[in-house]
Design a protein around this motif. Structure first.
Motif, PDB file in Angstrom:
ATOM      1  N   GLY A 188     -16.615 -48.328 -29.830  1.00  0.00           N
ATOM      2  CA  GLY A 188     -15.643 -48.378 -28.752  1.00  0.00           C
ATOM      3  C   GLY A 188     -14.478 -47.441 -28.998  1.00  0.00           C
ATOM      4  N   VAL A 189     -13.344 -47.734 -28.352  1.00  0.00           N
ATOM      5  CA  VAL A 189     -12.225 -46.794 -28.358  1.00  0.00           C
ATOM      6  C   VAL A 189     -11.164 -47.119 -29.400  1.00  0.00           C
ATOM      7  CG1 VAL A 189     -12.553 -46.239 -25.927  1.00  0.00           C
ATOM      8  CG2 VAL A 189     -10.987 -48.086 -26.568  1.00  0.00           C
ATOM      9  N   GLY A 190     -11.291 -48.270 -30.055  1.00  0.00           N
ATOM     10  CA  GLY A 190     -10.276 -48.661 -31.025  1.00  0.00           C
ATOM     11  C   GLY A 190     -10.884 -49.121 -32.334  1.00  0.00           C
ATOM     12  N   ALA A 191     -10.754 -50.416 -32.625  1.00  0.00           N
ATOM     13  CA  ALA A 191     -11.292 -50.987 -33.858  1.00  0.00           C
ATOM     14  C   ALA A 191     -12.483 -51.871 -33.545  1.00  0.00           C
ATOM     15  CB  ALA A 191     -10.217 -51.802 -34.572  1.00  0.00           C
ATOM     16  N   ALA A 222      -8.085 -40.245 -34.331  1.00  0.00           N
ATOM     17  CA  ALA A 222      -7.872 -39.022 -33.557  1.00  0.00           C
ATOM     18  C   ALA A 222      -8.827 -37.941 -34.032  1.00  0.00           C
ATOM     19  CB  ALA A 222      -6.427 -38.563 -33.713  1.00  0.00           C
ATOM     20  N   GLY A 223      -9.293 -37.113 -33.107  1.00  0.00           N
ATOM     21  CA  GLY A 223     -10.213 -36.042 -33.468  1.00  0.00           C
ATOM     22  C   GLY A 223     -11.666 -36.458 -33.423  1.00  0.00           C
ATOM     23  N   ASN A 224     -11.972 -37.589 -32.705  1.00  0.00           N
ATOM     24  CA  ASN A 224     -13.365 -38.009 -32.526  1.00  0.00           C
ATOM     25  C   ASN A 224     -14.015 -38.373 -33.863  1.00  0.00           C
ATOM     26  OD1 ASN A 224     -15.660 -38.616 -31.075  1.00  0.00           O
ATOM     27  ND2 ASN A 224     -16.317 -36.485 -30.847  1.00  0.00           N
ATOM     28  N   ILE A 225     -13.236 -39.072 -34.701  1.00  0.00           N
ATOM     29  CA  ILE A 225     -13.689 -39.483 -36.030  1.00  0.00           C
ATOM     30  C   ILE A 225     -13.856 -40.995 -36.061  1.00  0.00           C
ATOM     31  CG2 ILE A 225     -13.006 -39.649 -38.463  1.00  0.00           C
ATOM     32  CD1 ILE A 225     -11.437 -37.023 -38.027  1.00  0.00           C
ATOM     33  N   LEU A 226     -14.940 -41.461 -36.662  1.00  0.00           N
ATOM     34  CA  LEU A 226     -15.121 -42.882 -36.951  1.00  0.00           C
ATOM     35  C   LEU A 226     -14.952 -43.087 -38.449  1.00  0.00           C
ATOM     36  CD1 LEU A 226     -18.242 -43.801 -34.758  1.00  0.00           C
ATOM     37  CD2 LEU A 226     -15.813 -43.952 -34.157  1.00  0.00           C
ATOM     38  N   ALA A 271      -7.073 -51.193 -29.058  1.00  0.00           N
ATOM     39  CA  ALA A 271      -8.219 -51.971 -28.579  1.00  0.00           C
ATOM     40  C   ALA A 271      -9.025 -52.497 -29.761  1.00  0.00           C
ATOM     41  CB  ALA A 271      -9.104 -51.097 -27.696  1.00  0.00           C
ATOM     42  N   SER A 272      -9.583 -53.694 -29.614  1.00  0.00           N
ATOM     43  CA  SER A 272     -10.390 -54.306 -30.668  1.00  0.00           C
ATOM     44  C   SER A 272     -11.621 -54.952 -30.076  1.00  0.00           C
ATOM     45  CB  SER A 272      -9.579 -55.381 -31.416  1.00  0.00           C
ATOM     46  OG  SER A 272      -8.452 -54.845 -32.042  1.00  0.00           O
ATOM     47  N   ARG A 273     -12.700 -54.946 -30.852  1.00  0.00           N
ATOM     48  CA  ARG A 273     -13.905 -55.672 -30.454  1.00  0.00           C
ATOM     49  C   ARG A 273     -14.562 -56.256 -31.695  1.00  0.00           C
ATOM     50  NH1 ARG A 273     -18.371 -51.767 -28.076  1.00  0.00           N
ATOM     51  NH2 ARG A 273     -17.415 -52.629 -26.199  1.00  0.00           N
ATOM     52  N   VAL A 274     -15.190 -57.427 -31.511  1.00  0.00           N
ATOM     53  CA  VAL A 274     -15.895 -58.114 -32.587  1.00  0.00           C
ATOM     54  C   VAL A 274     -17.354 -58.242 -32.188  1.00  0.00           C
ATOM     55  CG1 VAL A 274     -16.009 -60.164 -34.054  1.00  0.00           C
ATOM     56  CG2 VAL A 274     -13.795 -59.407 -33.142  1.00  0.00           C
ATOM     57  N   LEU A 275     -18.237 -57.851 -33.102  1.00  0.00           N
ATOM     58  CA  LEU A 275     -19.685 -57.897 -32.859  1.00  0.00           C
ATOM     59  C   LEU A 275     -20.354 -58.783 -33.887  1.00  0.00           C
ATOM     60  CD1 LEU A 275     -20.336 -54.041 -32.505  1.00  0.00           C
ATOM     61  CD2 LEU A 275     -19.597 -55.624 -30.716  1.00  0.00           C
ATOM     62  N   ASP A 276     -21.573 -59.244 -33.557  1.00  0.00           N
ATOM     63  CA  ASP A 276     -22.370 -59.871 -34.606  1.00  0.00           C
ATOM     64  C   ASP A 276     -23.213 -58.799 -35.284  1.00  0.00           C
ATOM     65  OD1 ASP A 276     -24.652 -59.380 -33.063  1.00  0.00           O
ATOM     66  OD2 ASP A 276     -24.966 -61.487 -32.535  1.00  0.00           O
ATOM     67  N   GLN A 277     -24.013 -59.195 -36.251  1.00  0.00           N
ATOM     68  CA  GLN A 277     -24.736 -58.214 -37.054  1.00  0.00           C
ATOM     69  C   GLN A 277     -25.820 -57.481 -36.264  1.00  0.00           C
ATOM     70  OE1 GLN A 277     -25.703 -61.468 -39.713  1.00  0.00           O
ATOM     71  NE2 GLN A 277     -27.866 -60.922 -39.604  1.00  0.00           N
ATOM     72  N   HIS A 278     -26.167 -58.026 -35.092  1.00  0.00           N
ATOM     73  CA  HIS A 278     -27.174 -57.367 -34.250  1.00  0.00           C
ATOM     74  C   HIS A 278     -26.537 -56.477 -33.190  1.00  0.00           C
ATOM     75  CE1 HIS A 278     -29.976 -59.961 -36.266  1.00  0.00           C
ATOM     76  NE2 HIS A 278     -29.355 -61.040 -35.820  1.00  0.00           N
ATOM     77  N   GLU A 307     -20.596 -36.848 -29.897  1.00  0.00           N
ATOM     78  CA  GLU A 307     -21.686 -35.885 -29.713  1.00  0.00           C
ATOM     79  C   GLU A 307     -22.822 -36.113 -30.701  1.00  0.00           C
ATOM     80  OE1 GLU A 307     -18.070 -34.764 -27.990  1.00  0.00           O
ATOM     81  OE2 GLU A 307     -18.442 -34.912 -30.162  1.00  0.00           O
ATOM     82  N   ARG A 308     -22.488 -36.381 -31.951  1.00  0.00           N
ATOM     83  CA  ARG A 308     -23.513 -36.433 -32.994  1.00  0.00           C
ATOM     84  C   ARG A 308     -24.048 -37.838 -33.240  1.00  0.00           C
ATOM     85  NH1 ARG A 308     -21.035 -33.265 -37.975  1.00  0.00           N
ATOM     86  NH2 ARG A 308     -23.126 -33.666 -38.774  1.00  0.00           N
ATOM     87  N   HIS A 309     -23.265 -38.856 -32.892  1.00  0.00           N
ATOM     88  CA  HIS A 309     -23.681 -40.242 -33.144  1.00  0.00           C
ATOM     89  C   HIS A 309     -23.325 -41.101 -31.928  1.00  0.00           C
ATOM     90  CE1 HIS A 309     -23.972 -38.899 -37.343  1.00  0.00           C
ATOM     91  NE2 HIS A 309     -22.765 -38.409 -37.183  1.00  0.00           N
ATOM     92  N   PRO A 310     -23.857 -40.773 -30.755  1.00  0.00           N
ATOM     93  CA  PRO A 310     -23.384 -41.404 -29.518  1.00  0.00           C
ATOM     94  C   PRO A 310     -23.601 -42.912 -29.465  1.00  0.00           C
ATOM     95  CG  PRO A 310     -25.343 -40.071 -29.114  1.00  0.00           C
ATOM     96  CD  PRO A 310     -24.881 -39.737 -30.489  1.00  0.00           C
ATOM     97  N   ALA A 311     -24.732 -43.405 -29.950  1.00  0.00           N
ATOM     98  CA  ALA A 311     -25.000 -44.841 -29.875  1.00  0.00           C
ATOM     99  C   ALA A 311     -24.024 -45.621 -30.749  1.00  0.00           C
ATOM    100  CB  ALA A 311     -26.443 -45.131 -30.287  1.00  0.00           C
ATOM    101  N   THR A 312     -23.782 -45.095 -31.926  1.00  0.00           N
ATOM    102  CA  THR A 312     -22.826 -45.752 -32.828  1.00  0.00           C
ATOM    103  C   THR A 312     -21.414 -45.665 -32.269  1.00  0.00           C
ATOM    104  OG1 THR A 312     -24.191 -45.368 -34.775  1.00  0.00           O
ATOM    105  CG2 THR A 312     -21.831 -45.669 -35.149  1.00  0.00           C
ATOM    106  N   ALA A 313     -21.046 -44.502 -31.732  1.00  0.00           N
ATOM    107  CA  ALA A 313     -19.711 -44.333 -31.163  1.00  0.00           C
ATOM    108  C   ALA A 313     -19.479 -45.301 -30.010  1.00  0.00           C
ATOM    109  CB  ALA A 313     -19.524 -42.895 -30.697  1.00  0.00           C
ATOM    110  N   GLU A 314     -20.519 -45.496 -29.198  1.00  0.00           N
ATOM    111  CA  GLU A 314     -20.380 -46.426 -28.080  1.00  0.00           C
ATOM    112  C   GLU A 314     -20.213 -47.849 -28.575  1.00  0.00           C
ATOM    113  OE1 GLU A 314     -22.751 -47.813 -24.021  1.00  0.00           O
ATOM    114  OE2 GLU A 314     -23.615 -46.283 -25.330  1.00  0.00           O
ATOM    115  N   MET A 315     -20.910 -48.207 -29.643  1.00  0.00           N
ATOM    116  CA  MET A 315     -20.801 -49.559 -30.185  1.00  0.00           C
ATOM    117  C   MET A 315     -19.421 -49.803 -30.794  1.00  0.00           C
ATOM    118  SD  MET A 315     -23.511 -51.632 -32.560  1.00  0.00           S
ATOM    119  CE  MET A 315     -24.634 -51.783 -31.163  1.00  0.00           C
TER     120      MET A 315
END
Length: 387
Positions: free
Chosen positions: A200-203, A219-223, A79-86, A190-198
């Motif tokens: 996503g599940v892939g790249a 793998a292992g819940n690592i960003l 999975a991939s997602r592209v965001l702007d700086q905001h 768990e420790r960085h939920p807002a960042t993890a949600e941004m």
């Protein structure tokens, strides 16, 4: 002085050299791999790789390791997602489950290759300090402990700063003006939920001209984050990366005004930031045939990261092994066949790699990058591969 002879000596236990050794072993041909690292676990092996059908997966099939490879795939990671700086979502492509270019950890891939080799194939703690031509296609390696080894075939699989390349070529890697900085967040959900949600599940790619923040969920819940900056070598020389806090603050300052969920990938990093200055060899790098020695992977065709480097290195290793197996009594014939094909297949990837970097960090970022998704039916695969 302790001197020994090994018919096939491979310098470098990265993916390309190990694939060469493994495919040779499949064909009943022994080889020895010399690696400067003291052990297989002495350093981390980088992040995730997408393994391509046309080269990386073919090499693993030649190595008889397709089942082992499938067992280490990180499901859903395409999975991939592209965001702007905001943090605004500009584009999203879910993992469609087709696994055309499945993601695996480089360390896991290296492990299955190592486990497939006979004991003592890889000689750890053997740092090459010198190499010389003996004539008649033979070469001598000298190691840091003073020991020497002679070979009938010497293969440089030792990366960007290859000690073997000067036997064949005067080309030297040059800095291209872009540096990647690695950081990690652990237990991200768990420790960085807002960042993890941004992320996503892939790249996740947050890009702007001259700079970007790219993160992969491993793998292992690592960003695992790659901060990309177009800056001079002098600019980076002014940062003391031995002072992790100061270096982190200096890099984060380049993203002032970006969404805090994105900059947290830098400021909350749980390992010291590591700067990787991007170097390349001249486009289409090649050399004249020199008896008894050749190169593969980054030693042969160093280019900007675009998802192709590891795949090409493994394919190089497999193709070289098959050429040797096809000409067991004529190394020069094998090397001629291998290098002719190597040069032809490598050359187009230089342009692709430079284009990918421009799409990520050039004047049209992030929209040129999104166009790659929208304008090319294979765009998701190509974009997912950028490292």
């Amino acid at each position: 002085m302790n001197t020994s002879h090994h018919p096939i000596a491979i310098v470098g236990a990265d993916l390309g050299g190990l694939t060469l050794a493994r495919v040779l072993h499949v064909h009943g041909i022994p080889a020895t791999v010399y690696e400067a690292d003291p052990s297989a676990k002495s350093r981390t092996q980088g992040g995730q790789l997408d393994i391509h059908e046309d080269d990386g997966q073919r090499a693993l099939a030649d190595a008889g390791l397709t089942d082992e490879f499938r067992a280490i795939i990180h499901e859903g990671a395409e999975a991939s997602r592209v965001l702007d700086q905001h943090g605004k979502l500009l584009f999203e492509a879910p993992d469609d489950g087709m696994a055309r270019r499945p993601e695996v950890l480089r360390g896991d891939l290296r492990r299955i290759l190592l486990e497939s080799l006979p004991d003592q194939t890889v000689q750890w703690g053997r740092k090459v300090t010198g190499v010389r031509t003996l004539g008649d296609g033979q070469h001598e390696l000298t190691f840091a402990d003073g020991a020497t080894v002679t070979s009938r075939l010497l293969v440089g699989a030792d990366g960007a700063w290859s000690k073997i390349r000067p036997l064949l070529s005067d080309a030297k890697p040059e800095y291209i003006g872009t540096t990647f900085i690695d950081t990690y967040l652990y237990d991200a959900d768990e420790r960085h939920p807002a960042t993890a949600e941004m992320v996503g599940v892939g790249a996740m790619y947050a890009l702007a001209p001259g700079k970007g923040i790219i993160a992969h969920r491993e793998a292992g819940n690592i960003l695992h984050t790659y901060v990309e900056l177009n800056r001079s070598a002098e600019w980076f020389a002014g940062i003391d990366f031995a002072d992790a806090a100061a270096a982190t603050a200096r890099v984060a300052a380049e993203f002032d005004g970006w969404a805090p969920e994105l900059t947290a990938l830098i400021t909350n990093g749980e390992t010291a930031p590591v700067a990787r200055m991007i170097h390349t060899l001249p486009d289409g790098h090649r050399w004249e045939r020199v008896p008894g020695v050749t190169l593969l992977g980054d030693a042969a065709h160093l280019m900007p990261p675009s998802g192709d480097g590891a795949n090409l290195a493994m394919f190089d290793g497999a193709e070289l092994a098959k050429a040797i197996a096809a000409h067991p009594d004529d190394i020069e014939a094998a090397l001629t066949v291998y290098e002719k094909a190597l040069f032809a297949r490598s050359e187009p990837f230089y342009a692709d790699a430079h284009e990918m970097l421009d799409l990520c960090l050039g004047d049209r970022a992030p929209f040129g990058f999104i166009d790659l998704f929208n304008g090319d039916p294979q765009g998701q695969d190509g974009v997912q591969g950028h490292r």
